[in-house]
Design an enzyme around this catalytic site. Sequence first.
Site, mmCIF file in Angstrom:
data_model
loop_
_atom_site.group_PDB
_atom_site.id
_atom_site.type_symbol
_atom_site.label_atom_id
_atom_site.label_comp_id
_atom_site.label_asym_id
_atom_site.label_seq_id
_atom_site.Cartn_x
_atom_site.Cartn_y
_atom_site.Cartn_z
ATOM 1 N N LYS A 115 0.869 -1.173 0.000
ATOM 2 C CA LYS A 115 0.000 0.000 0.000
ATOM 3 C C LYS A 115 0.909 1.228 0.000
ATOM 4 O O LYS A 115 1.404 1.661 1.032
ATOM 5 C CB LYS A 115 -0.893 0.010 1.241
ATOM 6 N N GLU A 130 9.815 1.782 10.642
ATOM 7 C CA GLU A 130 10.872 2.773 10.401
ATOM 8 C C GLU A 130 10.181 4.122 10.457
ATOM 9 O O GLU A 130 9.412 4.471 9.564
ATOM 10 C CB GLU A 130 11.545 2.519 9.051
ATOM 11 N N CYS A 132 13.642 11.290 6.956
ATOM 12 C CA CYS A 132 13.527 10.918 8.369
ATOM 13 C C CYS A 132 14.872 10.955 9.069
ATOM 14 O O CYS A 132 14.946 11.240 10.274
ATOM 15 C CB CYS A 132 12.896 9.532 8.494
ATOM 16 N N GLU A 134 9.783 16.539 14.952
ATOM 17 C CA GLU A 134 10.227 16.387 13.566
ATOM 18 C C GLU A 134 9.469 17.372 12.680
ATOM 19 O O GLU A 134 8.242 17.374 12.652
ATOM 20 C CB GLU A 134 9.991 14.953 13.088
#
Length: 490
Positions: A185, A260, A294, A397
Amino acid sequence: MSAPAYTGTPAGGQVLDRTSLYIDGEWVASAGTDRIEVLNPATEEVIAQVAAGTPADVDRAVAAARRALPAWSARPPGERADYLEKAHEALVARTDEIAALISRDMGMPLQAAASIQVGLPAFNLANFARLARSFTFDGPEVGNSLIVREPIGVVGCITPWNFPLHQIVLKVAAALAAGCTVVVKPTEVAPLAGHAMASIFDDVGLPAGVFNLLSGFGPVVGETLAAHPGVDMVSFTGSTRAGKRVAVVAAETVKRVALELGGKSANVLLDDADFERAVADGLAKCYVNSGQTCSALTRMLVPVDRLAEAEQIAARVAGEYQHGDPSDPGTRLGPLVSSAQRERVRSYIQKGIDEGATLVVGGVESERDLADLGRGYYVPATVFSGVTPEMTIAREEIFGPVLSIMPYQDEDDAVRIANDTEYGLAGGVWSADRERALRVARRLRAGQIEVNGGAFNPGAPFGGYKQSGVGREGGAQGLEEFLETKAIQR
């Protein structure tokens, strides 16, 4: 249904039809009729439509993957490697086309898209083919027990928009090498690379049901996939918030979950570092993919008595990051992926100002310098200094081109600040004394640390400590994620 034409990229107002799903070796219609529009973030124009998949589509795809699993897992690893090598060759042959597609889909400048967005997945297809041939699936013997490693089964792969092809291949190539079958997906924000990869697997004759592709929204298709009793493992890359939700949903069926997730990585410049090199490299590691990475080194830690020097270098270097059309060779910063992402980054920049950080360069006010671009989701290269550990921009973040320079008192203080985060994905250390840098690198609680700008190694394991994730991707450790261990007593 016949396969869509995947040659070329959208141009001249063309809207690509990518509304078919790839299930059981065929392009098929979704059980639903809803569509998702895909935008070019540099022009804000619609470039494609994909299907908004349904739970019924997930059921079909998982059933196909389960039917294909016994035969695929029984194939010798060398045969599985053959398919990965063919896919590698096909992807390399289509580098320019797929790089252009990804650049228009999510905004990375074209030259970087070729080397990173296509180059990394091409490497991993070939690397996992090599690992499939060399990995020891049977052994060692422990007393009267033979230890064997077998594919975990059907894997649900849920992937993000910032590296849309790379993250698919990291999961899929490892899973196929291990003998698993997959249902993918991809992100609904930048889904076109997933469709291109499905076309490659179809072209190389991958057996039906081994690879299946569903488009759709995370709360519908992603959660159904994670919760599905026919799925043995979920591998997810994305935000920590979404990863927590995947883990909760998957727990109902007690399946393995690999995550992750996010990062807030520290780049520690020790007092003997070459600041000209270190600051310039640090900005590059922060701004890659317009900061939508990331593992971006978004916190630059510098000795308090060299703070002004770091600010001056950062301001000068940040000014060299030219915004513009991603197809222009001079462009170093493309747009952010969406209007929502641009507004998110703007809000963090304002929080930095409101909480007392020093804006060295960039920021919301300087967006008037981008007015000549006309449209697109651009944010200027931004640097804050005097950032303290409790500030929002030091803790959360941002996922945009925003660097926070943070002063420290001594080496122990630098390590304390670097580790004072809920994340632990990556980091960096700079020193004129390599052994000293290595000692500090060992003290950082993160999954991948670079010393003096050490190059990213796609063959090494990648993943995080703490809330940056669970498990590893890449290399032999990435293959092992998709294996179960069995002891056979004799």
